[in-house]
Motif scaffolding. Structure first.
Motif, short mmCIF file in Angstrom:
data_model
loop_
_atom_site.label_atom_id
_atom_site.label_comp_id
_atom_site.label_asym_id
_atom_site.label_seq_id
_atom_site.Cartn_x
_atom_site.Cartn_y
_atom_site.Cartn_z
N THR A 11 0.85 -1.19 0.00
CA THR A 11 0.00 0.00 0.00
C THR A 11 0.89 1.23 0.00
N CYS A 12 0.24 2.40 -0.11
CA CYS A 12 1.00 3.65 -0.22
C CYS A 12 1.51 4.12 1.14
N GLU A 13 2.61 4.86 1.10
CA GLU A 13 3.24 5.47 2.27
C GLU A 13 3.83 6.81 1.81
N PRO A 14 3.57 7.91 2.49
CA PRO A 14 2.83 8.07 3.74
C PRO A 14 1.32 7.92 3.53
N GLU A 15 0.58 8.10 4.61
CA GLU A 15 -0.84 7.81 4.59
C GLU A 15 -1.58 8.56 3.49
N TRP A 16 -1.24 9.82 3.29
CA TRP A 16 -1.92 10.63 2.27
C TRP A 16 -1.00 10.91 1.09
N GLY A 17 0.01 10.09 0.89
CA GLY A 17 0.93 10.30 -0.21
C GLY A 17 1.21 9.00 -0.92
N SER A 18 2.17 9.05 -1.86
CA SER A 18 2.51 7.84 -2.61
C SER A 18 3.99 7.80 -2.98
N SER A 19 4.82 8.52 -2.23
CA SER A 19 6.25 8.55 -2.54
C SER A 19 6.92 7.23 -2.20
N HIS A 20 6.35 6.46 -1.26
CA HIS A 20 6.92 5.20 -0.84
C HIS A 20 5.83 4.13 -0.76
N ARG A 21 6.22 2.95 -0.37
CA ARG A 21 5.28 1.85 -0.20
C ARG A 21 5.53 1.17 1.15
N LEU A 22 4.45 0.66 1.73
CA LEU A 22 4.54 -0.23 2.88
C LEU A 22 4.25 -1.65 2.40
N VAL A 23 5.01 -2.60 2.93
CA VAL A 23 4.91 -3.98 2.47
C VAL A 23 4.92 -4.93 3.66
N VAL A 24 4.11 -5.99 3.58
CA VAL A 24 4.25 -7.12 4.49
C VAL A 24 4.33 -8.40 3.66
N TRP A 25 5.00 -9.40 4.22
CA TRP A 25 5.12 -10.69 3.56
C TRP A 25 4.60 -11.78 4.49
N GLY A 26 4.06 -12.83 3.89
CA GLY A 26 3.60 -13.97 4.67
C GLY A 26 3.78 -15.26 3.89
N HIS A 27 3.39 -16.36 4.51
CA HIS A 27 3.47 -17.66 3.87
C HIS A 27 2.14 -18.38 4.03
N LEU A 28 1.88 -19.33 3.14
CA LEU A 28 0.66 -20.12 3.22
C LEU A 28 0.77 -21.08 4.40
N ASP A 29 -0.14 -20.92 5.34
CA ASP A 29 -0.08 -21.69 6.59
C ASP A 29 -1.06 -22.85 6.61
N ALA A 30 -2.21 -22.71 5.94
CA ALA A 30 -3.22 -23.76 5.98
C ALA A 30 -4.21 -23.59 4.85
N THR A 31 -4.78 -24.71 4.42
CA THR A 31 -5.88 -24.69 3.46
C THR A 31 -6.96 -25.65 3.94
N GLN A 32 -8.19 -25.37 3.55
CA GLN A 32 -9.28 -26.29 3.83
C GLN A 32 -10.42 -26.00 2.87
N PRO A 33 -11.19 -27.03 2.50
CA PRO A 33 -12.32 -26.80 1.60
C PRO A 33 -13.40 -25.98 2.29
N VAL A 34 -14.13 -25.20 1.52
CA VAL A 34 -15.18 -24.37 2.10
C VAL A 34 -16.28 -25.22 2.73
N THR A 35 -16.40 -26.46 2.29
CA THR A 35 -17.41 -27.34 2.86
C THR A 35 -17.12 -27.70 4.32
N ASP A 36 -15.89 -27.43 4.77
CA ASP A 36 -15.54 -27.70 6.17
C ASP A 36 -15.85 -26.51 7.07
N GLY A 37 -16.42 -25.46 6.51
CA GLY A 37 -16.74 -24.28 7.31
C GLY A 37 -15.62 -23.26 7.29
N ARG A 38 -15.82 -22.20 8.06
CA ARG A 38 -14.84 -21.12 8.10
C ARG A 38 -13.58 -21.58 8.84
N PRO A 39 -12.41 -21.08 8.42
CA PRO A 39 -11.17 -21.46 9.12
C PRO A 39 -11.12 -20.87 10.52
N GLN A 40 -10.32 -21.49 11.35
CA GLN A 40 -10.22 -21.09 12.75
C GLN A 40 -9.83 -19.62 12.90
#
Length: 242
Positions: A209-238
């Motif tokens: 997303t953009c950084e600063p809050e009302w500008g666009s000179s920079h970017r804020l970034v987060v990274w993650g990894h896939l931790d779990a999958t489940q079919p929708v028929t099993d209901g919402r994930p924990q």
């Protein structure tokens, strides 16, 4: 002189009115438009999912590792995502229990007015590589207004109608420049040395997303990894039931 003063005063009033109208448009009306557009996108996706035969879901599972030990995910479909079309719905509990936004293919201005945008050159949802998503921090519904609140361990949950994908944030928020394309590489590697790069293939998630809050000179970034999958028929994930 009196005529000049009166003309100048009227001009100032006109300019002031236009500025106020512009501020109202930016702060309020773009949000109204985005709320309507995103709700329409989610409704459209849900109708499509209801009317589409459900394919065999991937095996469910969990993993605490941010690399190739992530759970098995469905093989990427041969058919590419359609530009401008919704592909998933994202939930981020840290940003609010009612926070949910559609993810559309592409990151052009028209796409980001309707929701979040998937970087077209990055991996498909749940696939090996980097599923990278961009969103406005301010205007058009402020989807990533509270982006700086994200922390390692936070869940980012997405569904494509057949499967729930739970990603876990590993690193960030990290501040960088718009040209730092390494943040959305298949194995994220920012320009700055020792800045949260990963060492090997995995099923990664990048949010920007953009950084600063009302500008666009920079970017804020987060990274993650896939931790779990489940079919929708099993209901919402924990992660969404806490």
């Amino acid at each position: 002189m009196r005529l000049v003063v009166r003309t100048f005063s009227e001009l100032c009033l006109t300019i002031g009115t236009l500025i106020v109208l512009f501020v109202v448009y930016v702060l309020y009306w773009t949000g109204v438009q985005a709320e309507s557009a995103s709700a329409g996108q989610i409704d459209s996706l849900q109708r499509e999912w209801v009317n589409t035969p459900v394919a065999a879901p991937p095996p469910s599972g969990t993993s605490s590792a941010p690399s190739s030990t992530a759970p098995s995910a469905p093989a990427p479909e041969a058919r590419p995502y359609t530009p401008g079309k919704g592909i998933a719905v994202m939930y981020v509990p840290r940003l609010g229990k009612d926070w949910k936004w559609p993810v559309l293919e592409g990151t052009g201005p028209d796409v980001l007015k309707q929701g979040l945008g998937h970087y077209a050159a990055t991996a498909r949802l749940g696939a090996t590589g980097n599923f990278a998503v961009a969103g406005h921090r301010r205007t058009y519904g402020d989807p990533f207004k509270d982006f700086p609140r994200l922390r390692p361990g936070d869940a980012v949950v997405l569904t494509d109608g057949t499967t729930w994908f739970t990603y876990r944030i590993d690193r960030g928020p990290y501040r960088t420049v718009p040209g730092d394309v390494g943040v959305v590489a298949p194995v994220p590697k920012p320009l700055k040395k020792n800045a949260a790069g990963f060492t090997g293939p995995g099923r990664y998630l990048t949010l920007t997303t953009c950084e600063p809050e009302w500008g666009s000179s920079h970017r804020l970034v987060v990274w993650g990894h896939l931790d779990a999958t489940q079919p929708v028929t099993d209901g919402r994930p924990q992660a969404l039931n806490r």
